[in-house]
Every structure is written in C-alpha cells, then in structure tokens.
Enzyme design. Structure first.
Site, short mmCIF file in Angstrom:
data_model
loop_
_atom_site.label_atom_id
_atom_site.label_comp_id
_atom_site.label_asym_id
_atom_site.label_seq_id
_atom_site.Cartn_x
_atom_site.Cartn_y
_atom_site.Cartn_z
N ILE A 33 0.79 -1.20 -0.20
CA ILE A 33 0.07 -0.01 0.07
C ILE A 33 0.75 1.42 -0.25
CG2 ILE A 33 -1.90 -0.93 0.98
CD1 ILE A 33 -1.10 0.02 3.77
N GLY A 34 2.23 0.96 0.11
CA GLY A 34 3.30 2.36 -0.16
C GLY A 34 4.58 1.83 -0.08
N GLY A 36 8.38 3.43 -0.09
CA GLY A 36 9.41 4.35 0.38
C GLY A 36 10.83 4.19 -0.03
N PHE A 38 13.32 3.45 1.90
CA PHE A 38 13.88 2.55 2.91
C PHE A 38 13.18 1.21 2.87
CE2 PHE A 38 17.01 5.69 3.52
CZ PHE A 38 16.66 6.88 3.89
N GLY A 39 12.06 1.14 2.30
CA GLY A 39 11.35 -0.20 2.66
C GLY A 39 9.95 0.15 1.96
N ASP A 170 6.96 17.18 12.33
CA ASP A 170 6.54 17.04 10.80
C ASP A 170 5.15 16.85 11.03
OD1 ASP A 170 7.17 15.32 7.53
OD2 ASP A 170 6.22 16.90 8.17
N ARG A 174 -0.60 15.11 5.71
CA ARG A 174 0.05 13.82 5.20
C ARG A 174 0.44 12.77 6.15
NH1 ARG A 174 3.35 18.02 4.32
NH2 ARG A 174 5.20 18.25 6.00
N ASN A 175 0.80 13.36 7.28
CA ASN A 175 1.35 12.48 8.55
C ASN A 175 0.07 12.19 9.21
OD1 ASN A 175 3.78 12.19 7.48
ND2 ASN A 175 4.34 14.27 8.19
N ASP A 188 2.43 7.91 10.69
CA ASP A 188 2.87 7.73 9.09
C ASP A 188 3.80 6.58 9.41
OD1 ASP A 188 4.73 10.24 10.78
OD2 ASP A 188 5.81 9.06 9.09
C1 LIG Z 1 2.68 10.41 15.91
C2 LIG Z 1 3.66 9.17 16.11
C3 LIG Z 1 4.28 9.54 17.54
C4 LIG Z 1 2.93 8.04 15.79
C5 LIG Z 1 4.81 9.39 14.97
C6 LIG Z 1 5.44 10.40 15.11
C7 LIG Z 1 6.68 10.64 14.31
C8 LIG Z 1 6.73 9.72 13.15
C9 LIG Z 1 7.76 9.91 12.30
O1 LIG Z 1 8.88 10.61 12.38
N1 LIG Z 1 7.70 8.90 11.21
C10 LIG Z 1 9.01 8.99 10.14
C11 LIG Z 1 9.70 9.89 9.71
C12 LIG Z 1 10.81 9.16 8.79
C13 LIG Z 1 11.61 9.81 8.05
C14 LIG Z 1 12.20 9.03 7.03
C15 LIG Z 1 13.05 9.38 6.11
C16 LIG Z 1 13.71 10.92 6.39
C17 LIG Z 1 13.38 11.51 7.28
C18 LIG Z 1 12.26 10.91 8.22
N2 LIG Z 1 10.53 7.81 9.12
N3 LIG Z 1 9.23 7.86 10.17
C19 LIG Z 1 8.93 6.52 10.51
C20 LIG Z 1 9.82 5.35 10.89
C21 LIG Z 1 9.40 4.28 11.23
C22 LIG Z 1 8.07 4.02 11.50
C23 LIG Z 1 7.17 5.06 11.05
C24 LIG Z 1 7.38 6.09 10.56
C25 LIG Z 1 6.03 8.71 12.93
C26 LIG Z 1 4.74 8.40 13.93
#
Ligand SMILES: CC(C)(C)c1ccc(C(=O)Nc2cc(-c3ccccc3)nn2-c2ccccc2)cc1
Length: 315
Positions: A33-34, A36, A38-39, A170, A174-175, A188
C-alpha cells in the site's frame, strides 16, 4: 536517514518500553500500500495479536533486507519510541518482527489512508470532477462539522505528544491517518518525503525539511520544539479548512522561506470559522512562548464542538 526526533525527545520522555515481538508465522502480507526509499508498507493480517484465534488487519512497514547497521539501529530506536506512546489519536503500534532479513513494524490499519488524500477526495474540487449525480456529490463533501471533528482529534493527539515531551517535527495532514467513521490519528510510515516530495525543501544537499509548515525559528536556527509543533498544527488547520491545499501553493520554496522570515502568515480560508482562525493566529505568533499551547487549543475546540454538533430529535 536518521529520524532525529526519536533521539532528541528520548532524554525527556518517560522510560522507553521495549517493543512487543510478533512471530513471523502469524503475519500474512497481502498487498503493497506504500513504497518509500527505505522499504515498503503492506496491508496484511496478524493472528493472535489481540485475541487468540482471531486475525487483526494490520499495516506492516518493512525495512529493506540489505539495510545498513545504522538503519537497523534507527529502526530499533523508532520502535522503542513508538511502543512508549499510547493514545486514541495516535496510530497504534503493535510491535516488531525481526526474524527474517526484512525487519517489520506492525501498525493498526487505517482504512481511509492519509488525511491529505482524504481531504482532497472529499473536497469541492473532487466534487466538481464527479459527473452530475448531486446526491453522490453531497454525500462525499465533508461538512464543517466533520472538519471540526477532524481537527479536534489531531489536537488531542498532539496535546498527548506534548505531554510526553515528544517533538514531532512534521505535523501535517499527510502525516495523519483516517480510519472508519472519520476517526483520525497522528501517524505515518516514513514515506511522506517520497510521496509528498513537493512539500519538502532540500537544503544543503542532505536535510529535506517541510518549510511550508515551519516557524521562523525552525527555518533560521533548525530548532524544533513543542512550540514549533504548535505552529505546524496551525498550518495543518489551514490545510483541513482548504480541503488539503498546499500552504503557499502560489509560491516557490525560496519565496516561502522569505515570507515566513518576514512574519507573513497564511490567508484565512474562505470557509474558516472564527474560532479556527483565532486558533490559527494563536499558533503563528513570531515568538514561540507567545503561541497557544495544545492544551489551550483543545479546550477552545471542545467548547466549540457542542454548537457545531447537529442534535437530531429522536422521534
Ligand atoms: C505520531 C507518532 C508518534 C505515531 C509518530 C511520530 C513521528 C513519526 C515519524 O517521524 N515518522 C517517520 C519519519 C521518517 C523519516 C524517513 C526518512 C527521512 C526522514 C524521516 N521515518 N518515520 C518512521 C519511521 C518508522 C516507523 C514509522 C515512521 C511517526 C509517527
């Protein structure tokens, strides 16, 4: 790319919880469904997750098999952080599976996808695109009461994160993810920079930052705080009440940076209620300490809710 907010807030957050381990043989991946850098993210099912002999529909974020040690460390840190956050407006994180070479994170599945896409699909532009058939159009476009229900949930989730000293960095539609019955949660899968690449600006070759959602101090000094999340929440309000328009869509990233540095703020959306615009301007104060707190914002929105709810007399 290390997602810095997982370590920054680590210092002040409540003790981190070790993520639950999910057994590989209980996971069934069904559809991508998505995608990116890195995966990928899959729709799938997971057995015995909540109750024995029951399946739970899940979203599975996978880490590419050949990932570097540092990406695996990021994965572990992110999983620890996600396991220590629990709120009805934060997407549920069930746990991790590191048995196969493709490590996995198991999340609750939100059937209506990300909020930006949802707003655009249920906004005036989409209604115009749908041929004739008035009834279908009316049923599709989100009402102002529904928009209010959406923003109250985002505010509630963000108030919780602020209470946990978690700086998101962020906050944007979108998030956010949309489930059944207009349930909205912050969450997200780390793919926004791929899917919504025009929402980010590449500075000095490495960092890619969401300038249109950032306050002056974050743009100038790269500081991210609970107060800068409040600013982004104000921009997220603007997105909701424009049914998913891009902030400053008339301008380039360079022009936007100049506007924000010169303390220009977004124009009031035409359908924006007074209380919402009052909150927006309260989020966009130049000095961080003058901005509303998420607690004050949720209080203002909750007082507003009864008047926006339509009470239908039960015959
Ligand atoms: C709202 C909650 C706490 C659930 C939350 C907060 C922040 C993020 C987040 O910051 N996501 C996020 C950004 C990037 C990121 C990728 C590439 C470049 C720069 C940032 N990865 N992830 C990511 C990593 C593992 C699982 C899911 C999301 C998610 C949920």
């Amino acid at each position: 790319v290390d997602n810095p907010n997982y370590c920054v807030s680590r210092k002040k957050m409540n003790p981190l919880k070790c993520p639950k381990t999910v057994k590989l043989q209980t996971i069934l991946l069904m559809r991508v469904i998505g995608e990116g850098a890195f995966g990928r993210v899959f729709l799938g099912t997971c057995a015995h997750l909540i109750k024995k002999n029951e399946f739970t529909i899940v979203a599975v974020k996978t880490l590419k098999g050949n990932s570097s040690e540092s990406l695996k460390r990021d994965f572990e840190r992110e999983a620890e952080m996600l396991s220590s956050l629990e709120h009805e407006n934060i997407v549920t994180f069930y746990g991790v599976c590191t048995e196969s070479d493709q490590w996995m994170m198991i999340f609750e599945f939100m059937e209506n996808g990300d909020l930006n896409k949802f707003l655009r699909m249920h906004g005036p532009d989409a209604a115009m695109l749908r041929a004739g058939d008035m009834s279908q159009e009316l049923q599709q476009q989100l009402t102002k009461e529904q928009l209010m229900k959406i923003v109250i949930q985002i505010a509630s989730g963000l108030e919780y994160l602020a209470s946990q000293h978690f700086v998101h960095r962020d906050v944007a539609t979108r998030n956010c993810l949309v489930g059944a019955d207009l349930v909205v949660k912050l969450g997200d899968f780390g793919m926004s920079r791929d899917i919504y690449c025009t929402d980010y600006y590449k500075v000095d070759g490495t960092a890619i930052i969401p300038v249109r959602w950032m306050p002056p101090e974050s743009i100038m000094y790269r500081t991210f705080t609970v107060e800068s999340d409040v600013w982004s929440f104000g921009v997220t309000l603007w997105e909701v009440y424009t049914y998913g328009k891009q902030p400053w869509f008339e301008y380039s990233n360079i022009e936007v940076i100049e506007h924000i540095k010169n303390h220009r703020t977004l124009r009031r959306p035409p359908i924006c209620p007074d209380v919402i615009y009052k909150i927006m301007t309260g989020c966009w104060k130049s000095s961080p300490q003058d901005r509303l707190t998420m607690k004050e914002i949720t209080r203002l929105l909750e007082t507003e809710l009864p008047s926006t709810l339509v009470y239908i007399d039960i015959i």
